[in-house]
Structures are given as C-alpha cells and as structure tokens.
Motif scaffolding. Structure first.
Motif, PDB file in Angstrom:
ATOM      1  N   SER A   1      60.934  47.719  30.284  1.00  0.00           N
ATOM      2  CA  SER A   1      62.072  46.981  30.818  1.00  0.00           C
ATOM      3  C   SER A   1      61.587  45.955  31.840  1.00  0.00           C
ATOM      4  O   SER A   1      60.412  45.905  32.197  1.00  0.00           O
ATOM      5  CB  SER A   1      63.070  47.949  31.466  1.00  0.00           C
ATOM      6  OG  SER A   1      62.490  48.532  32.618  1.00  0.00           O
ATOM      7  N   ARG A   2      62.529  45.180  32.313  1.00  0.00           N
ATOM      8  CA  ARG A   2      62.191  44.156  33.302  1.00  0.00           C
ATOM      9  C   ARG A   2      61.718  44.816  34.601  1.00  0.00           C
ATOM     10  O   ARG A   2      60.812  44.336  35.268  1.00  0.00           O
ATOM     11  CB  ARG A   2      63.417  43.304  33.545  1.00  0.00           C
ATOM     12  CG  ARG A   2      63.185  42.131  34.416  1.00  0.00           C
ATOM     13  CD  ARG A   2      64.416  41.278  34.488  1.00  0.00           C
ATOM     14  NE  ARG A   2      64.179  40.129  35.318  1.00  0.00           N
ATOM     15  CZ  ARG A   2      65.091  39.259  35.660  1.00  0.00           C
ATOM     16  NH1 ARG A   2      66.309  39.400  35.204  1.00  0.00           N
ATOM     17  NH2 ARG A   2      64.805  38.251  36.424  1.00  0.00           N
ATOM     18  N   LEU A   3      62.347  45.947  34.941  1.00  0.00           N
ATOM     19  CA  LEU A   3      61.956  46.670  36.147  1.00  0.00           C
ATOM     20  C   LEU A   3      60.518  47.173  36.044  1.00  0.00           C
ATOM     21  O   LEU A   3      59.766  47.119  37.020  1.00  0.00           O
ATOM     22  CB  LEU A   3      62.911  47.841  36.391  1.00  0.00           C
ATOM     23  CG  LEU A   3      62.626  48.700  37.617  1.00  0.00           C
ATOM     24  CD1 LEU A   3      62.776  47.880  38.890  1.00  0.00           C
ATOM     25  CD2 LEU A   3      63.532  49.912  37.648  1.00  0.00           C
ATOM     26  N   ASP A   4      60.108  47.648  34.871  1.00  0.00           N
ATOM     27  CA  ASP A   4      58.729  48.107  34.690  1.00  0.00           C
ATOM     28  C   ASP A   4      57.738  46.975  34.915  1.00  0.00           C
ATOM     29  O   ASP A   4      56.703  47.169  35.543  1.00  0.00           O
ATOM     30  CB  ASP A   4      58.539  48.676  33.282  1.00  0.00           C
ATOM     31  CG  ASP A   4      59.231  50.019  33.094  1.00  0.00           C
ATOM     32  OD1 ASP A   4      59.406  50.721  34.090  1.00  0.00           O
ATOM     33  OD2 ASP A   4      59.584  50.329  31.945  1.00  0.00           O
ATOM     34  N   ARG A   5      58.037  45.803  34.413  1.00  0.00           N
ATOM     35  CA  ARG A   5      57.133  44.662  34.605  1.00  0.00           C
ATOM     36  C   ARG A   5      57.065  44.251  36.071  1.00  0.00           C
ATOM     37  O   ARG A   5      55.988  43.971  36.599  1.00  0.00           O
ATOM     38  CB  ARG A   5      57.586  43.489  33.732  1.00  0.00           C
ATOM     39  CG  ARG A   5      57.340  43.715  32.255  1.00  0.00           C
ATOM     40  CD  ARG A   5      57.562  42.445  31.452  1.00  0.00           C
ATOM     41  NE  ARG A   5      58.962  42.003  31.490  1.00  0.00           N
ATOM     42  CZ  ARG A   5      59.897  42.377  30.624  1.00  0.00           C
ATOM     43  NH1 ARG A   5      59.592  43.194  29.651  1.00  0.00           N
ATOM     44  NH2 ARG A   5      61.131  41.928  30.724  1.00  0.00           N
ATOM     45  N   VAL A   6      58.209  44.242  36.747  1.00  0.00           N
ATOM     46  CA  VAL A   6      58.233  43.866  38.166  1.00  0.00           C
ATOM     47  C   VAL A   6      57.462  44.897  38.986  1.00  0.00           C
ATOM     48  O   VAL A   6      56.654  44.543  39.866  1.00  0.00           O
ATOM     49  CB  VAL A   6      59.687  43.735  38.667  1.00  0.00           C
ATOM     50  CG1 VAL A   6      59.738  43.609  40.181  1.00  0.00           C
ATOM     51  CG2 VAL A   6      60.364  42.545  38.016  1.00  0.00           C
ATOM     52  N   LEU A   7      57.690  46.187  38.711  1.00  0.00           N
ATOM     53  CA  LEU A   7      56.977  47.224  39.451  1.00  0.00           C
ATOM     54  C   LEU A   7      55.473  47.172  39.175  1.00  0.00           C
ATOM     55  O   LEU A   7      54.669  47.457  40.061  1.00  0.00           O
ATOM     56  CB  LEU A   7      57.530  48.605  39.102  1.00  0.00           C
ATOM     57  CG  LEU A   7      58.917  48.923  39.658  1.00  0.00           C
ATOM     58  CD1 LEU A   7      59.376  50.286  39.168  1.00  0.00           C
ATOM     59  CD2 LEU A   7      58.936  48.865  41.162  1.00  0.00           C
ATOM     60  N   GLY A   8      55.085  46.815  37.971  1.00  0.00           N
ATOM     61  CA  GLY A   8      53.664  46.660  37.657  1.00  0.00           C
ATOM     62  C   GLY A   8      53.030  45.545  38.474  1.00  0.00           C
ATOM     63  O   GLY A   8      51.921  45.687  38.993  1.00  0.00           O
ATOM     64  N   LYS A   9      53.741  44.424  38.599  1.00  0.00           N
ATOM     65  CA  LYS A   9      53.200  43.309  39.385  1.00  0.00           C
ATOM     66  C   LYS A   9      53.148  43.658  40.874  1.00  0.00           C
ATOM     67  O   LYS A   9      52.184  43.342  41.561  1.00  0.00           O
ATOM     68  CB  LYS A   9      54.037  42.057  39.158  1.00  0.00           C
ATOM     69  CG  LYS A   9      53.849  41.475  37.782  1.00  0.00           C
ATOM     70  CD  LYS A   9      54.501  40.126  37.666  1.00  0.00           C
ATOM     71  CE  LYS A   9      54.430  39.667  36.245  1.00  0.00           C
ATOM     72  NZ  LYS A   9      53.367  38.765  35.989  1.00  0.00           N
ATOM     73  N   VAL A  10      54.189  44.318  41.364  1.00  0.00           N
ATOM     74  CA  VAL A  10      54.206  44.711  42.780  1.00  0.00           C
ATOM     75  C   VAL A  10      53.080  45.707  43.056  1.00  0.00           C
ATOM     76  O   VAL A  10      52.395  45.619  44.078  1.00  0.00           O
ATOM     77  CB  VAL A  10      55.583  45.306  43.158  1.00  0.00           C
ATOM     78  CG1 VAL A  10      55.541  45.973  44.523  1.00  0.00           C
ATOM     79  CG2 VAL A  10      56.643  44.224  43.139  1.00  0.00           C
ATOM     80  N   GLY A  11      52.855  46.635  42.134  1.00  0.00           N
ATOM     81  CA  GLY A  11      51.755  47.593  42.305  1.00  0.00           C
ATOM     82  C   GLY A  11      50.404  46.907  42.299  1.00  0.00           C
ATOM     83  O   GLY A  11      49.507  47.269  43.062  1.00  0.00           O
ATOM     84  N   GLY A  12      50.234  45.897  41.447  1.00  0.00           N
ATOM     85  CA  GLY A  12      48.976  45.151  41.422  1.00  0.00           C
ATOM     86  C   GLY A  12      48.735  44.404  42.721  1.00  0.00           C
ATOM     87  O   GLY A  12      47.623  44.391  43.251  1.00  0.00           O
ATOM     88  N   VAL A  13      49.775  43.786  43.258  1.00  0.00           N
ATOM     89  CA  VAL A  13      49.649  43.068  44.531  1.00  0.00           C
ATOM     90  C   VAL A  13      49.340  44.060  45.657  1.00  0.00           C
ATOM     91  O   VAL A  13      48.512  43.789  46.533  1.00  0.00           O
ATOM     92  CB  VAL A  13      50.932  42.260  44.831  1.00  0.00           C
ATOM     93  CG1 VAL A  13      50.931  41.712  46.244  1.00  0.00           C
ATOM     94  CG2 VAL A  13      51.080  41.122  43.829  1.00  0.00           C
ATOM     95  N   ALA A  14      49.999  45.234  45.620  1.00  0.00           N
ATOM     96  CA  ALA A  14      49.743  46.245  46.646  1.00  0.00           C
ATOM     97  C   ALA A  14      48.298  46.736  46.574  1.00  0.00           C
ATOM     98  O   ALA A  14      47.655  46.955  47.608  1.00  0.00           O
ATOM     99  CB  ALA A  14      50.710  47.416  46.484  1.00  0.00           C
ATOM    100  N   LEU A  15      47.765  46.911  45.374  1.00  0.00           N
ATOM    101  CA  LEU A  15      46.370  47.328  45.224  1.00  0.00           C
ATOM    102  C   LEU A  15      45.425  46.261  45.766  1.00  0.00           C
ATOM    103  O   LEU A  15      44.448  46.571  46.452  1.00  0.00           O
ATOM    104  CB  LEU A  15      46.067  47.619  43.752  1.00  0.00           C
ATOM    105  CG  LEU A  15      44.656  48.054  43.423  1.00  0.00           C
ATOM    106  CD1 LEU A  15      44.353  49.395  44.080  1.00  0.00           C
ATOM    107  CD2 LEU A  15      44.466  48.148  41.931  1.00  0.00           C
ATOM    108  N   LEU A  16      45.734  45.006  45.474  1.00  0.00           N
ATOM    109  CA  LEU A  16      44.904  43.910  45.977  1.00  0.00           C
ATOM    110  C   LEU A  16      44.924  43.855  47.501  1.00  0.00           C
ATOM    111  O   LEU A  16      43.880  43.684  48.150  1.00  0.00           O
ATOM    112  CB  LEU A  16      45.382  42.589  45.381  1.00  0.00           C
ATOM    113  CG  LEU A  16      44.557  41.355  45.692  1.00  0.00           C
ATOM    114  CD1 LEU A  16      43.171  41.483  45.086  1.00  0.00           C
ATOM    115  CD2 LEU A  16      45.246  40.123  45.162  1.00  0.00           C
ATOM    116  N   LEU A  17      46.106  44.025  48.094  1.00  0.00           N
ATOM    117  CA  LEU A  17      46.201  44.031  49.555  1.00  0.00           C
ATOM    118  C   LEU A  17      45.466  45.222  50.161  1.00  0.00           C
ATOM    119  O   LEU A  17      44.850  45.108  51.223  1.00  0.00           O
ATOM    120  CB  LEU A  17      47.669  44.045  49.983  1.00  0.00           C
ATOM    121  CG  LEU A  17      48.443  42.741  49.775  1.00  0.00           C
ATOM    122  CD1 LEU A  17      49.907  42.926  50.118  1.00  0.00           C
ATOM    123  CD2 LEU A  17      47.839  41.623  50.597  1.00  0.00           C
ATOM    124  N   THR A  18      45.516  46.363  49.477  1.00  0.00           N
ATOM    125  CA  THR A  18      44.791  47.533  49.965  1.00  0.00           C
ATOM    126  C   THR A  18      43.291  47.284  49.963  1.00  0.00           C
ATOM    127  O   THR A  18      42.581  47.630  50.918  1.00  0.00           O
ATOM    128  CB  THR A  18      45.126  48.756  49.096  1.00  0.00           C
ATOM    129  OG1 THR A  18      46.539  48.972  49.120  1.00  0.00           O
ATOM    130  CG2 THR A  18      44.415  49.993  49.581  1.00  0.00           C
TER     131      THR A  18
END
Length: 118
Positions: free
Chosen positions: A36-53
C-alpha cells in the motif's frame, strides 16, 4: 459439516482453495500482498532514519576521537616539557664542567652535531 456444494447457493459458499503447482509437482509460494501507499512511505521513512542513525554514529566516533586527542594532548605536552627540561639541565651541567656543547671549538654557545657513518 457440509462436504458437498449446494447448487444455487454459490454466493454463500466460500471459494474453493487454489492449489498452485508447477509441472514438476512442487508447490509455488503465494504472491506477496500488494504494497500500500503507507508501506512505501514507511519504507522511505525507515531508510532515512537508518541513514540518520549511521551519520549520528559517525559523528559520535569523531567526537570520541577528538575527546581522546584532547585528553592525550596535555600528556604529550607535559612529556615534551619534561624532556626539554632534562636536556636543558644536562647541557647546563656539561657547560659548567667545561666540556660538551658550548665548550672549546664549538663557537659562542653553539651546539655541535656529529654524524657517524659506517
């Protein structure tokens, strides 16, 4: 338990299970559910969070390195000062004894360096 299908009541019966087999007789895995659209958004947010970490971890390592250099710098300066005072004291004692650097043939207060080659 009903083991047969009643004619005319197709809307009430659940659909029969689908068994998907290859010609070799092995079962295929079911298709993953559509994202779903939410899954794609959460995937991108998780990727950005990993990069910031990872970036924050790198900055933490740099900060720790600077901290250790800051702690070791006074020790190195102190050791250099002790070495300088020790050398200065030894040269002073040699000059008082009349030999060593600054003695006869060294010039006015000069220090001679001798390089030995074999």
């Amino acid at each position: 338990m009903d083991t047969y299908r009643r004619p005319g009541a197709a809307s009430q019966d659940p659909p029969p299970p689908i068994i998907d087999m290859t010609p070799d007789g092995e079962f295929r895995d079911p298709l993953p559910p559509p994202r779903s659209r939410l899954d794609r958004v959460l995937g991108k947010v998780g990727g950005v969070a990993l990069l910031l970490t990872l970036a924050a971890g790198g900055l933490l390592l740099v900060a720790l390195a600077i901290l250790f250099v800051g702690l070791l710098l006074p020790v190195a300066i102190g050791a250099g000062l002790v070495a300088f005072v020790s050398l200065w004291w030894r040269l002073r004692r040699l000059r008082r004894a009349g030999g060593g650097p600054g003695g006869p043939g060294a010039g006015p207060g000069g220090v001679r360096f001798v390089v030995l080659r074999r």
